[in-house]
Design a protein around this motif. Structure first.
Motif, PDB file in Angstrom:
ATOM      1  N   GLU A 277       7.109  15.797  10.587  1.00  0.00           N
ATOM      2  CA  GLU A 277       7.982  15.956   9.426  1.00  0.00           C
ATOM      3  C   GLU A 277       7.465  15.132   8.251  1.00  0.00           C
ATOM      4  OE1 GLU A 277      11.607  14.619  11.166  1.00  0.00           O
ATOM      5  OE2 GLU A 277      12.278  16.637  11.714  1.00  0.00           O
ATOM      6  N   ARG A 278       6.964  13.917   8.562  1.00  0.00           N
ATOM      7  CA  ARG A 278       6.471  13.028   7.513  1.00  0.00           C
ATOM      8  C   ARG A 278       5.059  13.400   7.064  1.00  0.00           C
ATOM      9  NH1 ARG A 278       5.350   8.573   9.855  1.00  0.00           N
ATOM     10  NH2 ARG A 278       6.020   8.962  11.983  1.00  0.00           N
ATOM     11  N   ARG A 279       4.336  14.169   7.902  1.00  0.00           N
ATOM     12  CA  ARG A 279       2.939  14.534   7.618  1.00  0.00           C
ATOM     13  C   ARG A 279       2.099  13.283   7.413  1.00  0.00           C
ATOM     14  NH1 ARG A 279       0.952  19.141   8.775  1.00  0.00           N
ATOM     15  NH2 ARG A 279      -0.299  19.334   6.900  1.00  0.00           N
ATOM     16  N   GLU A 280       2.257  12.326   8.299  1.00  0.00           N
ATOM     17  CA  GLU A 280       1.540  11.057   8.200  1.00  0.00           C
ATOM     18  C   GLU A 280       0.661  10.835   9.429  1.00  0.00           C
ATOM     19  OE1 GLU A 280       4.933   8.600   5.642  1.00  0.00           O
ATOM     20  OE2 GLU A 280       4.357   7.946   7.661  1.00  0.00           O
ATOM     21  N   VAL A 281      -0.547  10.370   9.171  1.00  0.00           N
ATOM     22  CA  VAL A 281      -1.448   9.965  10.244  1.00  0.00           C
ATOM     23  C   VAL A 281      -1.344   8.456  10.387  1.00  0.00           C
ATOM     24  CG1 VAL A 281      -3.838   9.909  11.033  1.00  0.00           C
ATOM     25  CG2 VAL A 281      -3.008  11.877   9.726  1.00  0.00           C
ATOM     26  N   GLU A 282      -0.900   7.990  11.543  1.00  0.00           N
ATOM     27  CA  GLU A 282      -0.664   6.564  11.748  1.00  0.00           C
ATOM     28  C   GLU A 282      -1.927   5.872  12.258  1.00  0.00           C
ATOM     29  OE1 GLU A 282       2.667   6.061  14.297  1.00  0.00           O
ATOM     30  OE2 GLU A 282       4.098   6.926  12.884  1.00  0.00           O
ATOM     31  N   THR A 283      -2.224   4.716  11.690  1.00  0.00           N
ATOM     32  CA  THR A 283      -3.391   3.927  12.094  1.00  0.00           C
ATOM     33  C   THR A 283      -2.986   2.460  12.164  1.00  0.00           C
ATOM     34  OG1 THR A 283      -4.842   5.497  10.953  1.00  0.00           O
ATOM     35  CG2 THR A 283      -5.793   3.375  11.564  1.00  0.00           C
ATOM     36  N   GLU A 284      -3.260   1.844  13.288  1.00  0.00           N
ATOM     37  CA  GLU A 284      -2.953   0.424  13.472  1.00  0.00           C
ATOM     38  C   GLU A 284      -4.101  -0.420  12.934  1.00  0.00           C
ATOM     39  OE1 GLU A 284      -1.672  -3.054  13.934  1.00  0.00           O
ATOM     40  OE2 GLU A 284      -0.309  -1.488  14.675  1.00  0.00           O
ATOM     41  N   VAL A 285      -3.803  -1.340  12.001  1.00  0.00           N
ATOM     42  CA  VAL A 285      -4.838  -2.187  11.396  1.00  0.00           C
ATOM     43  C   VAL A 285      -4.446  -3.660  11.406  1.00  0.00           C
ATOM     44  CG1 VAL A 285      -5.735  -0.347   9.929  1.00  0.00           C
ATOM     45  CG2 VAL A 285      -3.884  -1.804   9.082  1.00  0.00           C
ATOM     46  N   GLY A 286      -3.358  -3.990  12.093  1.00  0.00           N
ATOM     47  CA  GLY A 286      -2.879  -5.376  12.066  1.00  0.00           C
ATOM     48  C   GLY A 286      -3.906  -6.383  12.525  1.00  0.00           C
ATOM     49  N   GLY A 287      -4.762  -5.989  13.472  1.00  0.00           N
ATOM     50  CA  GLY A 287      -5.757  -6.909  13.975  1.00  0.00           C
ATOM     51  C   GLY A 287      -6.879  -7.204  13.004  1.00  0.00           C
ATOM     52  N   LEU A 288      -6.956  -6.470  11.900  1.00  0.00           N
ATOM     53  CA  LEU A 288      -8.025  -6.667  10.923  1.00  0.00           C
ATOM     54  C   LEU A 288      -7.591  -7.526   9.739  1.00  0.00           C
ATOM     55  CD1 LEU A 288      -9.397  -3.002  10.778  1.00  0.00           C
ATOM     56  CD2 LEU A 288     -10.258  -4.902  12.139  1.00  0.00           C
ATOM     57  N   VAL A 289      -6.322  -7.882   9.700  1.00  0.00           N
ATOM     58  CA  VAL A 289      -5.773  -8.573   8.528  1.00  0.00           C
ATOM     59  C   VAL A 289      -5.754 -10.085   8.757  1.00  0.00           C
ATOM     60  CG1 VAL A 289      -3.737  -8.813   7.064  1.00  0.00           C
ATOM     61  CG2 VAL A 289      -4.391  -6.563   7.923  1.00  0.00           C
ATOM     62  N   GLU A 290      -6.144 -10.852   7.753  1.00  0.00           N
ATOM     63  CA  GLU A 290      -6.076 -12.315   7.821  1.00  0.00           C
ATOM     64  C   GLU A 290      -4.617 -12.750   7.927  1.00  0.00           C
ATOM     65  OE1 GLU A 290      -7.865 -16.144   7.843  1.00  0.00           O
ATOM     66  OE2 GLU A 290      -8.643 -14.114   8.114  1.00  0.00           O
ATOM     67  N   ARG A 291      -4.341 -13.635   8.862  1.00  0.00           N
ATOM     68  CA  ARG A 291      -2.954 -14.000   9.158  1.00  0.00           C
ATOM     69  C   ARG A 291      -2.560 -15.280   8.447  1.00  0.00           C
ATOM     70  NH1 ARG A 291      -0.514 -17.316  12.888  1.00  0.00           N
ATOM     71  NH2 ARG A 291      -2.518 -17.885  13.797  1.00  0.00           N
ATOM     72  N   TRP A 292      -1.291 -15.288   7.955  1.00  0.00           N
ATOM     73  CA  TRP A 292      -0.657 -16.502   7.437  1.00  0.00           C
ATOM     74  C   TRP A 292       0.706 -16.658   8.088  1.00  0.00           C
ATOM     75  CZ3 TRP A 292      -2.994 -13.227   3.715  1.00  0.00           C
ATOM     76  CH2 TRP A 292      -4.142 -13.757   3.107  1.00  0.00           C
ATOM     77  N   GLU A 293       1.222 -17.869   8.020  1.00  0.00           N
ATOM     78  CA  GLU A 293       2.585 -18.088   8.472  1.00  0.00           C
ATOM     79  C   GLU A 293       3.548 -17.418   7.504  1.00  0.00           C
ATOM     80  OE1 GLU A 293       3.436 -19.333  11.289  1.00  0.00           O
ATOM     81  OE2 GLU A 293       1.355 -19.809  11.823  1.00  0.00           O
TER      82      GLU A 293
END
Length: 788
Positions: free
Chosen positions: A765-781
């Motif tokens: 319905e949303r016509r969205e392709v989901e991709t997980e990228v959380g592991g590529l992002v620099e983390r902060w508190e």
């Protein structure tokens, strides 16, 4: 330009006969195998079963083992946006299985590759296996040599619209799909297929068929608790339909299909509604019967006529429940010995009549049939060449002759068009895919008068392409102050690098600048040998002087200052222009009006540096540099340049376009949407998303090659908060090269499962392709989140 080629060129082309000679075949040589390339509708995927891959793989694997008289060899199987190496493959035959949006560009480029690099006469066939995608009228507008189809009804329609056609049903690879040893009854009913048929409405009764099957299984197990049976569903998107999730077993890899069928008590089939109506039998039927497992299918005539003895049918409509239940009862009560007998019988039939080896032989028969037809291309890309009445000279005639080997070309004169109505419902330019003007004030005014919409589409689904040939220019162009507009054209053709650089400096947007030139010197020299020999004697007397040329109405007057101090005045008719051009190349210095610089440089470029004496043209050093860089080319080369311009527009963006990126934060995710008025994703190219992190730098995340899809980036693997920088690359279709990069910006994100959940609605319905990228992002508190 009314130039004829330089006759002196003959001395430099003594090897021409050997270049163009055809080597006779050696007696006793073995026949050369037919080289066949295949085009599948989509690349292989681990997340879904691609029927087109099954089909093309079956044809390809069968080719090396065909019987005598059908020698063939597979070259390559390609897919949309995956064509590396195809430009030098030189197949004799390309079989396109299934429609894709960039098909016109692919066909154009395939013919271009073949013309430039290959000695053979390429044939391109389309295997029409769907009556709606696309419809026969659209297929008939493609530049094909013929169409194969698995529908006899559709075959009649192709004949009615004068498309060469051949009836070729689908088939199966019998080395993979074959009977396996059966011990007793298996206990599962298997359905293999995508949920898209229910979600998209192409299989309107499938939901009922599966619900009735599930109820049958439930009731059977209540009645016979010691003889449990199950329903197993394989394919994509079934998690989107809650009532079938208990039966869903995931996506079946292609190489596991034979085992899944073999282990089944029965396989349930359902044909797409329109395919059934048009009498098409799909892959699943051949695969299941090849394995020898009972096949349960809705009843329709072609399937009954072909495999009626080996299928168990149910009826759609008001008797669906009772007929489907009855079909299952029949299979459950079928003795193992009968199952084995039927399996062996139907596999033998499949091997004899419905293997991919048999289909490959039928394609070769079709190819042989087409080779006996003088011209099989009824829908070439159509080109209208617009000229002023006075420009139809040998130059344009030679160009048209060469272009006609590639395109359907029509000459249109300004005088014939300028009084026509500007009716936009059906103007004169409607039938043409490409319109190219040969530069003159009259031609430009005409094309500006008929200012058709930029979104105008041809019958092939392409934006109509508009170009202008500026072939009488060496940096001497009409100025914008004189009313000449460089913008708005899809391509401008120039004859040299200098002109291309000057136009590029004027920042003309997305217009493609193509350098191309040519003359008909090869044909002319070969047909005028005696004239050449006589003129050579005269040239040897006059060469080495300084020449100043004056142009009269019907002639050239050349004042020649000989190196011995003598002055001689010669007058040349326009028909003898080649004599003046040749003499100029054998003089030390030349002064001539700008309009004749191109034929001078073309003539001199065809001479070796040792033969050519000319060192100065109009005291312009740039022109001498261009002459040194240039080499002789004929009108076949010129036509190649015209075609190259059409290729660039088809494959590197169609006309001017803008890109807008709509980005919104949604919990722990970002939604990236590609928006464009004229660049159609799938037809013109695609777009890829890159993200940049402190640790990884720029990294490609995903590419979208289908129109209307968005990308949804999830950050569930991000512990805490972070920041992501986003960049979009727009890529062309056939060559998948980067056309434009757009820096979208930096975004603060939160990890830990925000976004992507059920509250967002279903993906289809949303016509969205989901991709997980959380592991590529620099983390902060996250306490620092608001300060970012």
């Amino acid at each position: 330009m009314n130039s004829l080629p330089p006759l002196l060129l003959l001395l430099l082309l003594t090897s021409l006969p050997s270049i163009f000679a055809q080597q006779p075949p050696v007696e006793g040589d073995a026949p050369q195998p037919l080289l066949i390339s295949l085009h599948a509708q989509a690349p292989p995927s681990s997340s879904l079963i691609v029927g087109s891959i099954l089909t093309t793989s079956g044809i390809s694997s069968s080719l090396p083992n065909l019987p005598t008289g059908y020698e063939a060899r597979p070259v390559r199987t390609v897919y949309p946006f995956h064509y590396d190496g195809s430009d030098h493959d030189c197949p004799d035959l390309i079989i396109i299985e299934g429609y894709f949006q960039m098909i016109t560009s692919y066909i154009h480029e395939s013919r271009t590759w073949s013309r430039l690099n290959c000695p053979n006469n390429l044939k391109i066939l389309f295997w029409s296996l769907d009556p709606d995608f696309p419809n026969p009228e659209t297929v008939g507008m493609l530049d094909l040599d013929g169409v194969a189809t698995n529908s006899k009804t559709l075959q009649v329609l192709y004949s009615e619209i004068s498309v060469n056609n051949y009836y070729i049903p689908l088939a199966v690879d019998t080395s993979i799909f074959k009977p396996q040893k059966i011990e007793g009854h298996n206990n599962n009913i298997v359905f293999v297929g995508s949920a898209g048929g229910i979600l998209g409405g192409s299989k309107k009764n499938l939901r009922d068929v599966l619900q009735i099957t599930a109820e049958y299984v439930y009731n059977h197990n209540l009645k016979y608790p010691h003889n449990i049976i199950t329903l197993e569903i394989y394919g994509s998107s079934w998690s989107s339909i809650p009532e079938f999730i208990p039966y869903y077993k995931g996506v079946a890899p292609i190489d596991s299909l034979s085992g899944i069928y073999s282990s089944a008590m029965a396989v349930l089939g359902y044909t797409m509604d329109t395919q059934r109506e048009w009498g098409m039998v799909n892959n699943r039927v051949y695969e299941v019967l090849g394995v020898g497992v009972p096949f349960v299918s809705e009843r329709f005539k072609v399937l009954e006529d072909t495999f009626g003895e080996y299928c168990t049918f149910y009826d759609l409509g008001e008797n669906l429940t009772s007929s489907l239940s009855s079909a299952y009862d029949t299979i459950i009560n079928l003795p193992p010995s009968s199952r084995l007998r039927i399996a062996n019988e139907v596999h033998t039939l499949i091997e004899l009549e419905h293997s991919y080896a048999r289909r490959s032989m039928e394609f070769i028969n079709f190819y042989t049939q087409l080779n006996e037809i003088h011209d099989t291309r009824n829908s070439r890309v159509s080109v209208a060449l617009i000229i002023h009445d006075e420009t139809m000279d040998s130059r344009i005639s030679s160009l048209v002759k060469s272009l006609e080997k590639i395109y359907g070309v029509e000459i249109k004169k300004v005088e014939e068009l300028k009084h026509l109505s500007k009716n936009v419902d059906y103007p004169w330019f409607t039938p043409y895919d490409v319109i190219i003007g040969v530069n003159s004030l009259e031609v430009r005014k005409l094309l500006e008068y008929f200012n058709w919409p930029k979104k105008w589409k041809t019958g092939k689904g392409l934006k109509q392409i508009r170009g202008l040939i500026l072939d009488d220019s060496y940096g001497f162009f009409p100025s914008e102050e004189d009313g000449f507009a460089y913008r708005g054209w899809d391509m401008l053709y120039v004859s040299n690098t200098l002109s291309a650089e000057i136009i590029q400096e004027r920042k003309i947007g997305n217009t493609h600048i193509i350098e191309t030139y040519g003359s008909d010197y090869l044909d002319y020299v070969q047909s005028n040998i005696k004239q050449f020999e006589e003129w050579t004697k005269e040239i040897n007397v006059l060469k080495g002087g300084e020449i100043k040329v004056e142009i009269l109405d019907d002639s050239f007057v050349a004042t020649i200052l000989h190196h011995k101090g003598e002055t001689k005045i010669l007058e040349f008719s326009k028909e003898d222009a080649y004599k003046l051009y040749t003499l100029s190349c054998l003089s030390t210095s030349l002064s001539i009006p700008d309009s004749h610089i191109i034929p001078i440089i073309e003539t001199c470029s065809n001479l070796t540096p040792e033969t050519r004496i000319l060192k100065n043209i109009n005291n312009d050093e740039r022109l001498m540099i261009l002459m040194e860089e240039r080499r002789g080319r004929d009108y076949r080369d010129y036509a190649e340049g015209i075609s190259r311009g059409i290729s660039e527009v088809m494959c590197l963006g169609v006309g001017d376009f803008e890109i807008e990126i709509g980005v919104e934060e949604d919990g722990g995710g970002l939604v990236i949407e590609f928006i464009s008025d004229s660049f159609k994703v799938g037809r013109d190219g695609g777009w890829c998303l890159n993200i940049k992190t402190v640790r990884k730098g720029w990294e490609n995340i995903n590419c979208v090659w289908q129109d209307g899809l968005k990308l949804f980036l999830k950050f569930e693997e991000l512990e805490g908060c972070g920041e992501v920088e986003v960049q979009v690359e727009v890529k062309g279709n056939v060559y998948a090269n980067v056309i434009e990069k757009v820096e979208v910006g930096k975004f603060k994100v939160k990890g830990g499962g925000g976004g992507g959940g059920g509250e967002r609605g279903e993906w289809w319905e949303r016509r969205e392709v989901e991709t997980e990228v959380g592991g590529l992002v620099e983390r902060w508190e996250c306490e620092d989140y608001d300060e970012l």
